[in-house]
Design an enzyme around this catalytic site. Structure first.
Site, short mmCIF file in Angstrom:
data_model
loop_
_atom_site.label_atom_id
_atom_site.label_comp_id
_atom_site.label_asym_id
_atom_site.label_seq_id
_atom_site.Cartn_x
_atom_site.Cartn_y
_atom_site.Cartn_z
N ASP A 130 37.91 55.51 40.14
CA ASP A 130 37.91 54.66 39.16
C ASP A 130 39.51 54.63 39.19
O ASP A 130 39.97 55.29 38.82
CB ASP A 130 37.57 55.17 37.79
CG ASP A 130 37.75 54.88 36.53
OD1 ASP A 130 38.08 54.17 35.95
OD2 ASP A 130 37.25 55.08 35.34
N ASN A 142 39.98 44.50 44.44
CA ASN A 142 38.61 43.31 43.93
C ASN A 142 38.22 44.36 42.11
O ASN A 142 37.57 43.05 41.56
CB ASN A 142 37.88 43.55 44.73
CG ASN A 142 35.78 42.41 44.41
OD1 ASN A 142 36.54 41.75 43.81
ND2 ASN A 142 35.31 44.19 44.23
N TYR A 191 41.50 38.92 29.19
CA TYR A 191 41.06 38.81 30.62
C TYR A 191 41.57 38.02 31.67
O TYR A 191 42.60 38.21 32.78
CB TYR A 191 39.54 38.35 31.39
CG TYR A 191 38.73 37.68 33.00
CD1 TYR A 191 38.76 38.84 33.10
CD2 TYR A 191 39.29 36.85 32.66
CE1 TYR A 191 38.39 39.06 34.47
CE2 TYR A 191 39.23 36.54 34.11
CZ TYR A 191 38.59 37.58 35.43
OH TYR A 191 38.63 36.99 36.53
N LYS A 246 45.01 38.03 33.95
CA LYS A 246 44.96 38.04 35.64
C LYS A 246 46.11 37.10 35.82
O LYS A 246 46.84 37.46 36.63
CB LYS A 246 43.44 37.04 36.08
CG LYS A 246 42.41 38.03 36.11
CD LYS A 246 42.13 39.16 37.35
CE LYS A 246 40.21 39.46 37.75
NZ LYS A 246 41.04 39.92 38.70
N VAL A 252 32.91 32.37 40.11
CA VAL A 252 31.66 32.66 41.27
C VAL A 252 30.41 33.40 40.70
O VAL A 252 30.42 33.60 39.90
CB VAL A 252 32.45 33.68 42.16
CG1 VAL A 252 32.12 33.57 43.66
CG2 VAL A 252 34.22 33.39 42.39
N THR A 265 28.21 35.92 40.64
CA THR A 265 28.28 37.32 40.20
C THR A 265 27.05 37.49 39.06
O THR A 265 27.51 36.85 38.03
CB THR A 265 29.64 38.31 40.64
OG1 THR A 265 30.33 37.77 39.62
CG2 THR A 265 30.17 37.42 41.72
N1 LIG Z 1 32.69 36.30 39.43
C1 LIG Z 1 33.69 35.87 38.64
O1 LIG Z 1 32.88 34.21 38.39
C2 LIG Z 1 35.31 35.28 39.14
C3 LIG Z 1 35.86 34.24 38.95
C4 LIG Z 1 37.30 34.76 39.93
C5 LIG Z 1 37.94 35.70 40.02
N2 LIG Z 1 37.00 37.24 39.87
C6 LIG Z 1 37.28 38.22 39.88
O2 LIG Z 1 36.79 38.56 41.61
C7 LIG Z 1 36.57 39.95 41.03
C8 LIG Z 1 35.23 40.85 41.84
O3 LIG Z 1 34.39 40.13 40.79
P1 LIG Z 1 33.23 40.70 40.63
O4 LIG Z 1 32.21 38.63 40.10
O5 LIG Z 1 32.61 40.72 41.24
O6 LIG Z 1 32.57 41.50 39.70
P2 LIG Z 1 31.53 42.37 39.52
O7 LIG Z 1 29.93 42.37 40.18
O8 LIG Z 1 31.18 42.88 37.59
O9 LIG Z 1 32.50 43.39 39.39
C9 LIG Z 1 32.86 43.88 38.90
C10 LIG Z 1 33.67 45.76 39.79
O10 LIG Z 1 34.66 46.08 39.38
C11 LIG Z 1 34.47 47.56 39.18
N3 LIG Z 1 34.86 47.75 38.48
C12 LIG Z 1 35.09 48.34 37.07
N4 LIG Z 1 35.97 48.48 36.29
C13 LIG Z 1 36.99 49.89 37.15
C14 LIG Z 1 36.76 50.76 37.71
N5 LIG Z 1 37.29 51.17 36.03
N6 LIG Z 1 37.13 51.74 38.36
C15 LIG Z 1 37.11 51.19 39.63
N7 LIG Z 1 35.89 49.64 39.26
C16 LIG Z 1 35.32 49.13 38.42
C17 LIG Z 1 32.77 47.67 38.58
O11 LIG Z 1 32.34 48.61 38.54
P3 LIG Z 1 31.04 49.68 37.84
O12 LIG Z 1 29.88 48.75 39.51
O13 LIG Z 1 30.95 50.47 38.04
O14 LIG Z 1 30.76 49.02 36.76
C18 LIG Z 1 32.02 46.29 39.38
O15 LIG Z 1 31.52 46.80 40.77
C19 LIG Z 1 37.45 40.54 40.11
O16 LIG Z 1 38.67 41.18 39.97
C20 LIG Z 1 36.98 39.54 39.11
O17 LIG Z 1 37.94 39.57 38.06
C21 LIG Z 1 35.16 36.79 39.78
#
Ligand SMILES: NC(=O)c1ccc[n+]([C@@H]2O[C@H](COP(=O)([O-])OP(=O)(O)OC[C@H]3O[C@@H](n4cnc5c(N)ncnc54)[C@H](OP(=O)(O)O)[C@@H]3O)[C@@H](O)[C@H]2O)c1
Length: 248
Positions: A63, A86, A149, A153, A182, A184
């Site tokens: 965490d 990430n 958010y 960032k 993205v 997700t």
């Molecule tokens: N999706 C988009 O549109 C997008 C766009 C630009 C940038 N991003 C960035 O891409 C990265 C990945 O995001 P994603 O879209 O793959 O989102 P996601 O599926 O929600 O994945 C984020 C991960 O971060 C973990 N997390 C949250 N709080 C945490 C903590 N305190 N310690 C450790 N792990 C923690 C979550 O774990 P849990 O499973 O335990 O909750 C989850 O597995 C992020 O940095 C996000 O800001 C995403």
């Protein structure tokens, strides 16, 4: 340039990777594609790590808001030479004018948590030839989406560039990855065009191999960067037009 980056085949042969938030959308892809590209070992770090079939994957409890857990991760993963920051949160209802407690919670994960992991692994990367730190940012660092958010960032974008300077002496490649939407779980609530997590991760690993320091992983973000030098009086009205959807 660190000799780890001197690769023409864009593989991750011999690299030891740690991915935070490894259970998430991009996180899963970072693990999967690291294996496909020949990584020696992948630490799949998550708050609740899950079992993995591939013996090269080592689940790790992490965490990023817990300094004790970060210290334990450093002790358990002394061979990391590619750190992928990430993990992040993007809560629903997030507003830059919202409750301070919520804004602090977002910063505690996205800024302080990321920075905590980054700083804790600096000696590990240094001991392993300099290595690479890849910080997953967002196009929201450059566009005024009115959320905590986006602000978190933007702060981490600044910190990423500062870390690059800070780590010049140990030859660490510090990369900021910026991308728009993205596909997700995080972005599920927005019905807008999205790029695939697989394409973002492929570009990220190509950038690692190529010695990149900034990766713009979709057309939207590449276009955005080309607009940043416009006059503010032109840029922000243009941007607000693009973002109407988010503030409607
Ligand atoms: N999706 C988009 O549109 C997008 C766009 C630009 C940038 N991003 C960035 O891409 C990265 C990945 O995001 P994603 O879209 O793959 O989102 P996601 O599926 O929600 O994945 C984020 C991960 O971060 C973990 N997390 C949250 N709080 C945490 C903590 N305190 N310690 C450790 N792990 C923690 C979550 O774990 P849990 O499973 O335990 O909750 C989850 O597995 C992020 O940095 C996000 O800001 C995403």
């Amino acid at each position: 340039m660190n000799e780890l980056h001197d690769k023409t085949n864009r593989s991750l042969d011999g690299r030891t990777v740690l991915v935070t938030g490894a259970n998430g959308g991009l996180g899963e892809q970072f693990v999967r594609q690291a294996l496909e590209r020949g990584a020696r070992k992948v630490y799949a770090a998550a708050r609740k790590p899950k079992g993995r079939e591939d013996r090269r994957v080592e689940p790790l409890a992490l965490d990023v808001t817990d300094s004790g857990a970060v210290a334990r991760a450093v002790a358990s993963a002394p061979d990391v030479d590619l750190l992928i920051n990430n993990a992040a949160i993007a809560p629903g209802g997030d507003s830059i004018s919202g409750p301070e407690d919520e804004l602090r919670r977002i910063f505690e994960t996205n800024f302080f948590g990321t920075l905590r992991v980054a700083n804790a692994f600096i000696p590990v990367l240094g001991a392993n030839g300099g290595g690479t730190m890849l910080n997953i940012l967002s196009a929201a660092a450059w566009i005024s989406v009115p959320t905590g958010y986006a602000a978190s960032k933007a702060a981490m974008w600044s910190a990423t560039n500062a870390l690059r300077l800070q780590l010049l002496g140990q030859g660490t490649q510090v990369i900021g990855l910026l991308v728009g939407m993205v596909d997700t779980p995080t972005s599920a609530r927005w019905e807008v065009p999205k790029v695939s997590a697989a394409s973002v991760v492929a570009q990220a690993y190509d950038g690692v191999a190529d010695g990149a320091i900034e990766i713009l992983a979709d057309e939207q973000t590449r276009g955005l960067k080309s607009q940043l030098s416009a006059k503010a009086e032109q840029f922000y009205p243009w941007l607000h037009e693009q973002l109407k959807f988010f503030v409607a």
